[in-house]
Design a protein around this motif. Structure first.
Motif, mmCIF file in Angstrom:
data_model
loop_
_atom_site.group_PDB
_atom_site.id
_atom_site.type_symbol
_atom_site.label_atom_id
_atom_site.label_comp_id
_atom_site.label_asym_id
_atom_site.label_seq_id
_atom_site.Cartn_x
_atom_site.Cartn_y
_atom_site.Cartn_z
ATOM 1 N N ASP A 32 -34.291 5.662 2.203
ATOM 2 C CA ASP A 32 -35.659 4.976 1.553
ATOM 3 C C ASP A 32 -36.142 6.279 0.697
ATOM 4 O O ASP A 32 -36.159 7.661 1.248
ATOM 5 C CB ASP A 32 -36.601 4.750 2.739
ATOM 6 C CG ASP A 32 -35.835 3.667 3.325
ATOM 7 O OD1 ASP A 32 -35.808 2.471 2.875
ATOM 8 O OD2 ASP A 32 -35.354 3.683 4.676
ATOM 9 N N THR B 218 -31.320 7.445 6.920
ATOM 10 C CA THR B 218 -31.452 6.940 8.262
ATOM 11 C C THR B 218 -30.055 6.687 8.864
ATOM 12 O O THR B 218 -29.599 5.736 8.281
ATOM 13 C CB THR B 218 -32.517 6.286 8.758
ATOM 14 O OG1 THR B 218 -33.989 6.764 8.032
ATOM 15 C CG2 THR B 218 -32.739 6.038 10.152
ATOM 16 N N THR C 168 -39.328 8.196 0.662
ATOM 17 C CA THR C 168 -40.401 8.409 1.489
ATOM 18 C C THR C 168 -41.461 9.536 0.979
ATOM 19 O O THR C 168 -42.431 9.825 1.787
ATOM 20 C CB THR C 168 -39.822 9.151 2.837
ATOM 21 O OG1 THR C 168 -38.944 10.300 2.542
ATOM 22 C CG2 THR C 168 -38.910 8.089 3.487
ATOM 23 N N THR D 105 -35.273 9.899 2.383
ATOM 24 C CA THR D 105 -34.697 10.008 3.574
ATOM 25 C C THR D 105 -33.620 8.929 4.196
ATOM 26 O O THR D 105 -33.798 7.642 3.915
ATOM 27 C CB THR D 105 -35.963 9.636 4.518
ATOM 28 O OG1 THR D 105 -36.754 10.640 4.340
ATOM 29 C CG2 THR D 105 -35.425 9.869 6.079
ATOM 30 N N LYS E 289 -32.173 11.574 11.254
ATOM 31 C CA LYS E 289 -32.432 11.429 9.805
ATOM 32 C C LYS E 289 -32.071 12.772 8.854
ATOM 33 O O LYS E 289 -31.995 13.633 9.525
ATOM 34 C CB LYS E 289 -33.984 11.399 9.435
ATOM 35 C CG LYS E 289 -34.507 9.978 10.120
ATOM 36 C CD LYS E 289 -35.940 9.868 10.072
ATOM 37 C CE LYS E 289 -36.569 8.806 10.881
ATOM 38 N NZ LYS E 289 -36.088 7.418 10.295
ATOM 39 N N LYS F 252 -33.457 14.671 5.340
ATOM 40 C CA LYS F 252 -34.543 14.413 4.269
ATOM 41 C C LYS F 252 -34.016 15.062 3.049
ATOM 42 O O LYS F 252 -33.244 16.196 3.131
ATOM 43 C CB LYS F 252 -35.773 14.764 4.805
ATOM 44 C CG LYS F 252 -36.362 14.218 5.971
ATOM 45 C CD LYS F 252 -37.732 14.698 6.197
ATOM 46 C CE LYS F 252 -38.427 13.779 7.169
ATOM 47 N NZ LYS F 252 -38.274 12.308 6.873
#
Length: 279
Positions: free
Chosen positions: A274, A224, A276, A222, A230, A232
């Motif tokens: 990150d 951000t 996720t 993800t 965000k 994905k």
């Protein structure tokens, strides 16, 4: 295609290469690279960093902290294998990069793509010299390399942004550049490493384009953005084929890690990337 001088000059030494590359580097204005502003991630691999985030240099332009890419003329001053040396059986692998398109898209009517070149690791100085020559022809010479022997045992890679379907050395901007070594720590679990640069150089001063790497266990990344939105990026399931115009975690030929690309919406820029979801 090689120039006539480079086809006939087989007597250059590594010292010659060093001097020529140093001369080329002197022509590039290099500022202090604001690494923390463009590199995010968890535990990093143990690879030696030749250059990260915008390849050869990140230049701070004035007080606006605008990031600009300084390119390296990688074709000049490299060396061909001595004429007395026969090509090795693995020449096609060593002297041609394994190229993978990681992402494509269209913005404001202009096509763009992100590509990675991965070079197989040479085993000797002769092989390394030939590879350095080939890298120069492709525009892939690692910015911190001053002699061919520094390539031995390392699988070098360069990621770059280009316009349209072109990967020509004169029509691209390097983003991420390094090498894989046998002593590298493998990326596992939530490990992620990423870098960002401005997507457009003429009218943009924020880092919108993100290129990153993850381990084989990562199922979703993800990105951000500063405005809280965000993006994905998922790993395709099974044998599902996902076009390069759709964000995805992708394998790249010759790479021991997987890759993802995120592009921030206009008006915002890079915050974090990150893992996720994991297997």
């Amino acid at each position: 295609m090689m120039s006539a001088d480079r086809e006939t000059n087989h007597d250059m030494t590594n010292s010659d290469i060093t001097l020529l590359l140093a001369d080329a580097t002197d022509e590039v204005e290099i500022g202090i690279a604001p690494y923390e502003a463009v590199i995010r991630g968890g535990r990093r691999r143990k690879a030696r960093r030749w250059a990260v985030a915008a390849a050869t240099a990140l230049v701070i332009a004035g007080s606006s902290a605008t990031l600009a890419v300084a390119g390296l003329p990688g074709g000049s001053g490299t060396v061909t294998p001595p004429a007395t040396q026969a090509p090795t059986a693995t020449r096609a692998d060593l002297y041609t990069p394994q190229r993978t398109t990681l992402a494509t898209g269209v913005e404001d009517g202009k096509e763009w793509r992100v590509v990675i070149d991965v070079w197989a690791a040479p085993r000797s100085e002769v092989e390394a010299a030939g590879q350095l020559e080939a890298m120069g022809e492709y525009g892939d010479v690692p910015s911190g390399v001053t002699k061919a022997s520094e390539l031995i045992g390392k699988s070098s890679y360069v990621t770059f942004l280009s316009d349209g379907d072109s990967a020509d050395r004169d029509n691209r901007r390097p983003v991420y550049e390094d090498a894989f070594e046998v002593t590298d720590d493998p990326m596992k679990g939530a490990d992620v490493q990423s870098a960002a640069i401005p997507f457009r150089t003429t009218n943009e001063h924020v880092q919108r384009l993100v290129i990153g790497m993850v381990g084989r266990d990562a199922e979703q990344v993800t990105c951000t953005w500063r405005d809280g939105t965000k993006t994905k990026v998922d790993r395709p399931g099974g044998n599902t084929a996902v076009g390069t115009d759709q964000p995805a975690i992708r394998r790249a030929e010759g790479s021991p890690v997987d890759w993802f690309v995120c592009l921030a919406p206009k008006g915002t820029d890079y915050g974090t990337a990150d893992v996720t979801a994991m297997r």
